[in-house]
Design a protein around this motif. Sequence first.
Motif, short mmCIF file in Angstrom:
data_model
loop_
_atom_site.label_atom_id
_atom_site.label_comp_id
_atom_site.label_asym_id
_atom_site.label_seq_id
_atom_site.Cartn_x
_atom_site.Cartn_y
_atom_site.Cartn_z
N VAL A 117 37.67 43.40 38.40
CA VAL A 117 36.72 42.33 38.07
C VAL A 117 37.09 41.08 38.84
CG1 VAL A 117 35.94 43.19 35.84
CG2 VAL A 117 37.97 41.73 35.95
N THR A 118 36.07 40.41 39.39
CA THR A 118 36.30 39.28 40.28
C THR A 118 35.20 38.25 40.11
OG1 THR A 118 36.84 38.72 42.58
CG2 THR A 118 35.01 40.25 42.25
N HIS A 119 35.31 37.13 40.84
CA HIS A 119 34.26 36.10 40.87
C HIS A 119 34.02 35.52 39.47
CE1 HIS A 119 30.19 34.41 41.86
NE2 HIS A 119 30.70 34.32 43.06
N LEU A 120 35.10 35.32 38.70
CA LEU A 120 34.96 34.68 37.39
C LEU A 120 34.64 33.20 37.61
CD1 LEU A 120 38.12 36.14 35.56
CD2 LEU A 120 35.94 37.24 36.08
N SER A 121 33.71 32.66 36.81
CA SER A 121 33.33 31.26 37.01
C SER A 121 34.48 30.32 36.65
CB SER A 121 32.07 30.92 36.23
OG SER A 121 32.20 31.32 34.89
N ASP A 122 35.42 30.79 35.84
CA ASP A 122 36.61 30.00 35.49
C ASP A 122 37.80 30.96 35.43
OD1 ASP A 122 38.68 28.61 34.33
OD2 ASP A 122 37.47 27.80 32.68
N PRO A 123 38.84 30.72 36.25
CA PRO A 123 39.97 31.66 36.25
C PRO A 123 40.60 31.84 34.87
CG PRO A 123 40.17 30.07 38.06
CD PRO A 123 39.00 29.62 37.22
N ALA A 124 40.44 30.84 33.99
CA ALA A 124 41.02 30.96 32.64
C ALA A 124 40.34 32.05 31.82
CB ALA A 124 40.92 29.61 31.91
N MET A 125 39.17 32.51 32.28
CA MET A 125 38.46 33.58 31.56
C MET A 125 39.14 34.94 31.71
SD MET A 125 34.58 32.78 32.90
CE MET A 125 34.35 34.54 33.16
N GLY A 126 40.10 35.05 32.62
CA GLY A 126 40.64 36.34 33.01
C GLY A 126 40.99 37.28 31.87
N PRO A 127 41.86 36.85 30.94
CA PRO A 127 42.26 37.78 29.87
C PRO A 127 41.08 38.29 29.05
CG PRO A 127 43.76 35.90 29.97
CD PRO A 127 42.63 35.59 30.91
N GLN A 128 40.14 37.38 28.73
CA GLN A 128 38.97 37.80 27.92
C GLN A 128 38.05 38.70 28.75
OE1 GLN A 128 38.71 37.18 24.58
NE2 GLN A 128 37.07 38.72 24.71
N ALA A 129 37.94 38.43 30.04
CA ALA A 129 37.09 39.27 30.90
C ALA A 129 37.62 40.71 30.89
CB ALA A 129 37.04 38.72 32.32
N LEU A 130 38.93 40.87 30.91
CA LEU A 130 39.50 42.23 30.87
C LEU A 130 39.18 42.91 29.54
CD1 LEU A 130 43.01 41.61 32.51
CD2 LEU A 130 41.07 42.86 33.50
N VAL A 131 39.28 42.16 28.45
CA VAL A 131 38.97 42.72 27.12
C VAL A 131 37.50 43.13 27.06
CG1 VAL A 131 38.75 42.14 24.66
CG2 VAL A 131 40.81 41.43 25.94
N ASP A 132 36.62 42.24 27.54
CA ASP A 132 35.18 42.53 27.47
C ASP A 132 34.80 43.73 28.34
OD1 ASP A 132 35.05 40.33 25.86
OD2 ASP A 132 33.78 39.13 27.19
N ALA A 133 35.35 43.79 29.54
CA ALA A 133 35.02 44.91 30.43
C ALA A 133 35.50 46.22 29.84
CB ALA A 133 35.62 44.68 31.82
N ALA A 134 36.64 46.17 29.12
CA ALA A 134 37.22 47.39 28.55
C ALA A 134 36.41 47.90 27.36
CB ALA A 134 38.67 47.14 28.14
N GLU A 135 35.50 47.08 26.82
CA GLU A 135 34.64 47.57 25.73
C GLU A 135 33.75 48.71 26.22
OE1 GLU A 135 32.22 44.53 24.05
OE2 GLU A 135 33.94 43.37 23.32
#
Length: 260
Positions: free
Chosen positions: A227-245
């Motif tokens: 996963v890439t191109h997050l609008s805010d790098p701080a979103m990283g941990p939550q982006a991983l959780v959400d994608a893993a759903e």
Amino acid sequence: MTPQCEVVGSCATAPTAAGSASSYLVRGDTGFVLVDAGPGSLLAYLQAGHDLAELRAIVVTHLHADHSLDLMAWAYRWTFPEVLPEIPLFVPAPEIRRLKQFDALFGIPTLPTMKSPIFQSWSVHGLPQDGTTWHEVDGLRFLSYAAHHSVPSAALRFEANGGGVLAFSSDTGYCEAVVEAARGADVFVCEATYLEADSDALTGHGHLTARLAGQLATEAGVRQLVVTHLSDPAMGPQALVDAAESFRGPIHLAAPGLTV
Ligand SMILES: [Zn+2]
């Protein structure tokens, strides 16, 4: 063998302390294909220890500035102080006219090698985004697909000799063409601009949430997701959780130096 992807920069819109904007390398037989030339990418590429002579081609997925603005920096360097060997530059076919405007703005008429820096540095090719026209470079071949975005945007599917597949979503909303680009890929580098967004952002302008990136990866049957191109790098941990759903395979967060 699957083509290897190295992240040069993964930020959306602008460089941050987390690195440069969009820029990736695909390893070929003898060198690299640069995918996107976002702001800060030239410096990040050099700081990662790479040499300009290693580049075999450049592909810019679309002409939004966070994916293309450093093209002029690369072109200036390509023509000054010495002229480097010409390599191909691929952009979505409808954008070639706009690319000429980059040169019209930043060309230097009094320096013979820099009158039209981009078109003098590289042989420019239009990507038809049809999912059927193969392009070949340095032992790799790739197809481009019409992603859903506010400007012509090319999702990419790279294949190496032996059949390994590495795919890039480019900037896109959820659409069948990107599912096809990523179909059965060993590695899929997918944008996840938001955690939550309204339909204007997702299906109008054209972006994905991390959850949608996971869904798209599952629908396409990919093995690994980046996963890439997050609008805010701080979103990283939550982006991983959400994608893993919605995606059960390995998920990586793009960051400079990550090699998959
Ligand atoms: Zn964009």
